[in-house]
Design a protein around this motif. Structure first.
Motif, mmCIF file in Angstrom:
data_model
loop_
_atom_site.group_PDB
_atom_site.id
_atom_site.type_symbol
_atom_site.label_atom_id
_atom_site.label_comp_id
_atom_site.label_asym_id
_atom_site.label_seq_id
_atom_site.Cartn_x
_atom_site.Cartn_y
_atom_site.Cartn_z
ATOM 1 N N GLU A 254 -24.179 22.467 -7.844
ATOM 2 C CA GLU A 254 -25.014 23.664 -7.836
ATOM 3 C C GLU A 254 -26.472 23.312 -7.521
ATOM 4 O O GLU A 254 -27.124 23.985 -6.723
ATOM 5 C CB GLU A 254 -24.933 24.359 -9.201
ATOM 6 N N TRP A 255 -26.988 22.254 -8.133
ATOM 7 C CA TRP A 255 -28.402 21.910 -7.983
ATOM 8 C C TRP A 255 -28.729 21.321 -6.603
ATOM 9 O O TRP A 255 -29.910 21.192 -6.240
ATOM 10 C CB TRP A 255 -28.841 20.921 -9.070
ATOM 11 N N ALA A 256 -27.697 20.961 -5.832
ATOM 12 C CA ALA A 256 -27.923 20.341 -4.524
ATOM 13 C C ALA A 256 -27.702 21.316 -3.368
ATOM 14 O O ALA A 256 -27.716 20.909 -2.209
ATOM 15 C CB ALA A 256 -27.020 19.127 -4.360
ATOM 16 N N ARG A 257 -27.500 22.588 -3.666
ATOM 17 C CA ARG A 257 -27.314 23.570 -2.596
ATOM 18 C C ARG A 257 -28.603 23.729 -1.790
ATOM 19 O O ARG A 257 -29.702 23.598 -2.319
ATOM 20 C CB ARG A 257 -26.911 24.934 -3.190
ATOM 21 N N GLY A 258 -28.460 24.013 -0.518
ATOM 22 C CA GLY A 258 -29.623 24.208 0.342
ATOM 23 C C GLY A 258 -30.146 22.939 0.981
ATOM 24 O O GLY A 258 -31.151 22.973 1.707
#
Length: 322
Positions: A254-258
Motif C-alpha cells: 500500500e505504501w509503495a503505490r504511485g
C-alpha cells in the motif's frame, strides 16, 4: 483404420469434408459459412493454418484449424468426419508433430462441457484444463513436445531500480530467510488487497516454508522488491515453470503505490520469461481488480477466459511486447 496424411486445406477438400460431417459436429465447429466462396476466403487467410487429413483414397476424414498460427500458443480446432473411428486420435498425433516443426510452445483448445468424446480425446493426448472461455467452454492446454527436458532455473538476480519519484528499490530473488518480511508485506495489505491473492495461503507458516523451499522449487521463480530500509514494496513470482505457459503474479505494498513498481515488475518478469526461452505467459486476476486489469492490458495481456476460481485468465504474447 487406414493411414491418413496431412494436407494444406483448400476449398474443394473442405467442401467435401463438410458434406460428410454430421449436423451436430457441423454446428460445433463452423463459425464461418461453408459455401464455396466462404471456404475459398478462409483458406486464403494467412492468420490461421488449416489442415485436412485424407485417407489412402484421398477422401478428407478430419479437419484442423490452428488459429493465430504466428503466436507461440495457437488455438486448436479439430473435427473428424466419423467420430469413434480413430481419425481424431491420429490427427492429433500429426498436429502435435506439425506444431513441433513450427516451434510452437503449446497448443490450446476449447471444448463444450457436454462434448465428452472430445474432452476424453484431448485429455488422452496431454491436454489439461486451465480455465474456461467466455462462453464457459473448457479451456485446455497441451505441451506438444515429446519427453520434454525439465527446465533448469536461472541464476538468482539482484538489480537496482530508481522509481519515477526518485526513490531507490532493489529487485532480488526471494531468499530462505525472507519469511518474516513477506509475512509483514501481506499483513499490511488491506482486506481487498489480500483477497486478490485468494486462494493462496497467506499464513506465517506457509510463507516461511515458501521462502525456505524456494531455491529448490524447480516449478517456481519468486522475487521481492525492497526499499532502502529492507521493507518489501513488491512481490512477483512465476509458477508452473515446467509448463509451456508459465503463470505470473505481482503485488504492491500500500505504501509503495504511485512509484511505478507494478509496471516495472511486469517488465522484469516478462524479461525473465524471455530468458527462459519462452514466448507466452499467463496470469489470473480478480474480477474487481480493475487497476491491475488496466495495467495488464496496456502491457500486452488479453483476456482469454476465466479460472476455476472465477478470476479472469489473461495471456501475453511476448513477441508483441517491447
Amino acid at each position: 483404420m487406414q493411414e491418413i496424411t496431412l494436407k494444406t486445406a483448400d476449398a474443394e477438400l473442405l467442401g467435401t469434408f463438410f458434406k460428410n460431417l454430421g449436423a451436430e459436429a457441423l454446428a460445433r465447429f463452423t463459425p464461418h459459412g461453408i459455401s464455396p466462396a466462404a471456404l475459398r476466403e478462409v483458406c486464403t487467410d494467412p492468420s490461421d493454418a488449416r489442415l485436412v487429413a485424407v485417407d489412402a483414397d484421398g477422401v478428407p476424414v478430419a479437419y484442423v484449424v490452428l488459429r493465430e498460427i504466428a503466436r507461440p500458443v495457437p488455438e486448436l480446432l479439430i473435427a473428424a468426419a466419423e467420430p469413434g473411428c480413430g481419425y481424431g486420435t491420429r490427427m492429433l498425433e500429426l498436429v502435435k508433430a506439425y506444431a513441433r516443426e513450427q516451434n510452437k510452445t503449446a497448443l490450446r483448445a476449447s471444448v463444450e462441457p457436454d462434448n465428452i468424446r472430445a474432452h476424453r480425446l484431448l485429455g488422452h493426448h496431454g491436454f489439461t484444463q486451465i480455465g474456461f472461455t467466455g462462453g464457459m467452454n473448457l479451456l485446455l492446454l497441451c505441451d506438444p513436445r515429446e519427453n520434454p527436458t525439465p527446465r533448469g532455473k536461472l541464476p538468482e538476480v539482484s538489480r537496482e531500480y530508481v522509481s519515477r519519484t526518485g526513490n531507490r528499490f532493489t529487485f532480488r530473488s526471494l531468499c530462505a530467510d525472507d519469511g518474516e518480511r513477506l509475512d509483514a508485506f501481506f499483513r499490511q495489505l488491506d482486506k481487498k488487497g489480500r483477497a486478490f491473492f485468494t486462494p493462496h495461503d497467506l499464513t506465517r507458516l506457509f510463507l516461511e516454508t515458501l521462502c525456505r523451499d524456494t531455491a529448490a522449487d524447480i516449478n517456481a521463480d519468486r522475487f521481492i522488491v525492497t526499499d532502502t530500509d529492507g521493507r518489501i514494496a513488491g512481490y512477483v513470482f512465476l509458477s508452473a515453470l515446467q509448463s509451456p505457459l508459465p503463470s505470473m503474479g505481482i503485488g504492491t505494498a500500500e505504501w509503495a503505490r504511485g512509484e511505478g513498481l507494478g509496471r516495472e515488475m511486469l517488465r522484469f518478469i516478462q524479461n525473465r520469461v524471455r530468458a527462459y526461452g519462452l514466448r507466452e505467459m499467463r496470469l489470473s486476476t480478480h474480477l474487481t481488480n480493475y487497476t491491475a486489469q488496466k495495467l495488464y492490458k496496456t502491457s500486452g495481456f488479453e483476456v482469454i477466459g476465466t479460472t476455476s476460481f472465477g478470476e479472469l485468465l489473461m495471456l501475453c504474447d511476448l513477441g508483441r511486447v517491447d
